[in-house]
Design an enzyme around this catalytic site. Sequence first.
Site, PDB file in Angstrom:
ATOM      1  N   GLY A 176       0.364  -1.100  -0.005  1.00 45.11           N
ATOM      2  CA  GLY A 176      -0.107  -0.570  -1.317  1.00 45.11           C
ATOM      3  C   GLY A 176       0.547  -0.842  -2.598  1.00 45.11           C
ATOM      4  O   GLY A 176       1.056  -2.138  -2.514  1.00 45.11           O
ATOM      5  N   VAL A 177       0.668  -0.026  -3.387  1.00 48.86           N
ATOM      6  CA  VAL A 177       1.588  -0.419  -4.838  1.00 48.86           C
ATOM      7  C   VAL A 177       2.932  -0.742  -4.756  1.00 48.86           C
ATOM      8  O   VAL A 177       3.211  -1.613  -5.442  1.00 48.86           O
ATOM      9  CB  VAL A 177       1.083   0.691  -5.562  1.00 48.86           C
ATOM     10  CG1 VAL A 177       1.952   1.893  -5.468  1.00 48.86           C
ATOM     11  CG2 VAL A 177       1.251   0.454  -7.131  1.00 48.86           C
ATOM     12  N   ASP A 178       3.261  -0.118  -3.525  1.00 48.44           N
ATOM     13  CA  ASP A 178       4.830  -0.222  -3.290  1.00 48.44           C
ATOM     14  C   ASP A 178       5.046  -1.960  -3.150  1.00 48.44           C
ATOM     15  O   ASP A 178       5.843  -2.564  -3.751  1.00 48.44           O
ATOM     16  CB  ASP A 178       5.219   0.294  -2.329  1.00 48.44           C
ATOM     17  CG  ASP A 178       6.496   0.611  -1.845  1.00 48.44           C
ATOM     18  OD1 ASP A 178       7.409   0.242  -2.828  1.00 48.44           O
ATOM     19  OD2 ASP A 178       7.050   1.062  -0.979  1.00 48.44           O
ATOM     20  N   TYR A 205      -1.164   7.455   2.031  1.00 49.93           N
ATOM     21  CA  TYR A 205      -0.540   8.770   2.246  1.00 49.93           C
ATOM     22  C   TYR A 205      -1.903   9.651   2.462  1.00 49.93           C
ATOM     23  O   TYR A 205      -1.829  10.972   2.695  1.00 49.93           O
ATOM     24  CB  TYR A 205       0.422   9.276   1.211  1.00 49.93           C
ATOM     25  CG  TYR A 205       1.822   8.547   1.755  1.00 49.93           C
ATOM     26  CD1 TYR A 205       2.095   8.008   2.655  1.00 49.93           C
ATOM     27  CD2 TYR A 205       3.076   9.070   1.064  1.00 49.93           C
ATOM     28  CE1 TYR A 205       3.456   7.430   3.365  1.00 49.93           C
ATOM     29  CE2 TYR A 205       4.187   8.665   1.379  1.00 49.93           C
ATOM     30  CZ  TYR A 205       4.334   7.805   2.468  1.00 49.93           C
ATOM     31  OH  TYR A 205       5.592   7.532   2.604  1.00 49.93           O
ATOM     32  N   GLY A 248      -3.300   6.791  -1.662  1.00 56.01           N
ATOM     33  CA  GLY A 248      -3.932   5.562  -0.766  1.00 56.01           C
ATOM     34  C   GLY A 248      -3.470   5.909   0.853  1.00 56.01           C
ATOM     35  O   GLY A 248      -3.996   6.604   1.460  1.00 56.01           O
ATOM     36  N   ASN A 304       7.965   4.918  -0.251  1.00 55.11           N
ATOM     37  CA  ASN A 304       8.284   6.060   0.985  1.00 55.11           C
ATOM     38  C   ASN A 304       9.935   6.282   1.071  1.00 55.11           C
ATOM     39  O   ASN A 304      10.608   5.681   0.382  1.00 55.11           O
ATOM     40  CB  ASN A 304       8.093   5.122   2.270  1.00 55.11           C
ATOM     41  CG  ASN A 304       8.789   3.821   2.652  1.00 55.11           C
ATOM     42  OD1 ASN A 304       9.860   3.924   2.563  1.00 55.11           O
ATOM     43  ND2 ASN A 304       7.971   2.761   2.386  1.00 55.11           N
ATOM     44  N   ASP A 362      -4.232  -3.415 -12.872  1.00 58.65           N
ATOM     45  CA  ASP A 362      -3.044  -3.494 -11.871  1.00 58.65           C
ATOM     46  C   ASP A 362      -1.693  -3.102 -12.584  1.00 58.65           C
ATOM     47  O   ASP A 362      -1.412  -3.663 -13.560  1.00 58.65           O
ATOM     48  CB  ASP A 362      -2.932  -4.948 -11.330  1.00 58.65           C
ATOM     49  CG  ASP A 362      -1.770  -5.379 -10.615  1.00 58.65           C
ATOM     50  OD1 ASP A 362      -1.091  -4.520 -10.137  1.00 58.65           O
ATOM     51  OD2 ASP A 362      -1.733  -6.357 -10.070  1.00 58.65           O
ATOM     52  N   ILE A 363      -1.090  -2.095 -12.113  1.00 55.71           N
ATOM     53  CA  ILE A 363       0.208  -1.418 -12.668  1.00 55.71           C
ATOM     54  C   ILE A 363       1.247  -2.539 -12.936  1.00 55.71           C
ATOM     55  O   ILE A 363       1.952  -2.349 -13.946  1.00 55.71           O
ATOM     56  CB  ILE A 363       0.506  -0.230 -12.007  1.00 55.71           C
ATOM     57  CG1 ILE A 363       1.412   0.779 -12.514  1.00 55.71           C
ATOM     58  CG2 ILE A 363       1.430  -0.676 -10.669  1.00 55.71           C
ATOM     59  CD1 ILE A 363       1.415   2.247 -12.130  1.00 55.71           C
ATOM     60  N   SER A 368       0.278   8.974  -3.562  1.00 58.69           N
ATOM     61  CA  SER A 368      -0.229   9.611  -2.303  1.00 58.69           C
ATOM     62  C   SER A 368      -1.885   9.278  -2.199  1.00 58.69           C
ATOM     63  O   SER A 368      -2.291   9.838  -0.928  1.00 58.69           O
ATOM     64  CB  SER A 368      -0.127  11.142  -2.199  1.00 58.69           C
ATOM     65  OG  SER A 368       1.648  11.551  -1.973  1.00 58.69           O
TER      66      SER A 368
HETATM   67  N1  AR6 Z   1      -1.908  -0.910  -9.313  1.00 61.82           N
HETATM   68  C1  AR6 Z   1      -2.140   0.493  -9.458  1.00 61.82           C
HETATM   69  N2  AR6 Z   1      -2.511   1.084  -8.382  1.00 61.82           N
HETATM   70  C2  AR6 Z   1      -2.680   0.428  -7.046  1.00 61.82           C
HETATM   71  C3  AR6 Z   1      -2.026  -0.896  -6.812  1.00 61.82           C
HETATM   72  C4  AR6 Z   1      -1.768  -1.617  -8.220  1.00 61.82           C
HETATM   73  N3  AR6 Z   1      -1.357  -2.758  -8.030  1.00 61.82           N
HETATM   74  N4  AR6 Z   1      -2.298  -1.037  -5.676  1.00 61.82           N
HETATM   75  C5  AR6 Z   1      -2.569  -0.008  -5.190  1.00 61.82           C
HETATM   76  N5  AR6 Z   1      -2.749   1.084  -6.003  1.00 61.82           N
HETATM   77  P1  AR6 Z   1      -0.752   3.787  -1.879  1.00 61.82           P
HETATM   78  P2  AR6 Z   1       0.554   6.209  -1.212  1.00 61.82           P
HETATM   79  C6  AR6 Z   1      -3.346   2.208  -6.030  1.00 61.82           C
HETATM   80  O1  AR6 Z   1      -1.027   3.467  -0.654  1.00 61.82           O
HETATM   81  O2  AR6 Z   1      -0.743   6.730  -0.964  1.00 61.82           O
HETATM   82  C7  AR6 Z   1       3.196   2.313   0.883  1.00 61.82           C
HETATM   83  O3  AR6 Z   1       3.147   1.656   2.251  1.00 61.82           O
HETATM   84  C8  AR6 Z   1      -4.159   2.851  -4.719  1.00 61.82           C
HETATM   85  O4  AR6 Z   1      -5.539   2.278  -4.812  1.00 61.82           O
HETATM   86  O5  AR6 Z   1       0.210   2.674  -2.700  1.00 61.82           O
HETATM   87  O6  AR6 Z   1       1.519   7.163  -2.218  1.00 61.82           O
HETATM   88  C9  AR6 Z   1       4.557   3.042   0.680  1.00 61.82           C
HETATM   89  O7  AR6 Z   1       5.803   2.334   1.157  1.00 61.82           O
HETATM   90  C10 AR6 Z   1      -4.047   4.125  -4.540  1.00 61.82           C
HETATM   91  O8  AR6 Z   1      -4.728   5.000  -5.199  1.00 61.82           O
HETATM   92  O9  AR6 Z   1       0.500   4.972  -2.152  1.00 61.82           O
HETATM   93  C11 AR6 Z   1       4.366   4.123   1.429  1.00 61.82           C
HETATM   94  O10 AR6 Z   1       4.634   4.149   2.772  1.00 61.82           O
HETATM   95  C12 AR6 Z   1      -2.488   4.310  -4.978  1.00 61.82           C
HETATM   96  O11 AR6 Z   1      -2.166   3.434  -5.729  1.00 61.82           O
HETATM   97  C13 AR6 Z   1       2.970   4.603   1.111  1.00 61.82           C
HETATM   98  O12 AR6 Z   1       2.323   3.513   1.111  1.00 61.82           O
HETATM   99  C14 AR6 Z   1      -1.666   4.923  -3.954  1.00 61.82           C
HETATM  100  O13 AR6 Z   1      -1.561   4.147  -2.872  1.00 61.82           O
HETATM  101  C15 AR6 Z   1       2.615   5.544   0.149  1.00 61.82           C
HETATM  102  O14 AR6 Z   1       1.133   5.940   0.072  1.00 61.82           O
END
Ligand code: AR6
Length: 309
Positions: free
Chosen positions: A31-33, A120, A118, A23, A9-10, A116
Amino acid sequence: MPLQIIRSDITTLEVDAIVNAANPTLLGGGGVDGCIHRAAGPKLLEECRRLGGCETGQAKITKGYQLPSKYVIHTVGPIWRGGGSGERELLTSCYRASLQLAEAHHCKTVAFPLISAGVYGYPKDQALQIALTTIDDFLRDHELTVYLVIFDRRSFLLSEQLLSPVAAYIDARTNTAATPVPRAAVCQGLQDRLGRLDESFSEMLLRKIDESGMTDAQYCKKANVDRTLFSKIRSDRLYRPSKPTAIAFAIALELSLEETRDLLRKAGFSLSHASKFDVIIEYFIETRNYNILEINEVLFAFDQSLLGA
Ligand code: AR6
């Protein structure tokens, strides 16, 4: 190791900077945000409000607040629209812009999620390839340690092209009773061998690096090992590496299977068909694929230790 794939977990990583897949508003999301904002606390959002958003492919930096990392670098990845809308260039730009920002803030350790990949919707295998090659390119002329963090292993799909032949090779090597005996070493001349009887691991390694014509710096990059470790080898004739490090050294020299076995023996290791790790390494050497990133990708997919130091 300058570039390492890890499963974590980052928000828990004690690094100089973690990268957020944000975003364009930079005001948080899922997601990670969402994870990063929750872990950093409300002050992160306060600072983000003052940044005035961020364009796709660009990056902005804030403090890490309650996170163990000093900084958060917010980058906005492209939404996947089928691949014909500049997604690759934009995603590449996210990694570059984030790394440049990290360097401008004197960060030595940086962790990225798979941007991107997740919400996206970017295909994970392509997102992973872009991440690895862009980070690797940057590390050719910059001294940083970068972690690529894979969070959800179930959704982690490795490029089929890379994975299927390796899987077939592992089956063939580990399941059959009559495993092929490795080819006998090509005789290089008895004198040659006798003259090298007492050569230690580090002496053999340094000799082979000299023969290859690579500089120490080029070699370290290729082996994905730290320069500090390498100085240790230069100064310690009896240096003993771990097995994954010894193999990384052999891979970077593009040694044949026999030469690899020779080098490993110097450090007290061998390659066995009873070990998945060893069979994967053999596969890459036999097919003369010495790309350490691809090898690590496959080792990671099979839950094995990664190469490097
Ligand atoms: N630690 C590491 N990786 C993670 C974690 C974590 N705690 N949580 C999720 N991931 P995403 P995107 C991974 O959806 O596709 C948000 O709503 C996840 O498994 O977080 O760039 C923003 O505000 C995936 O492989 O980001 C934007 O609106 C990766 O992180 C949108 O999502 C990215 O998934 C951005 O979408």
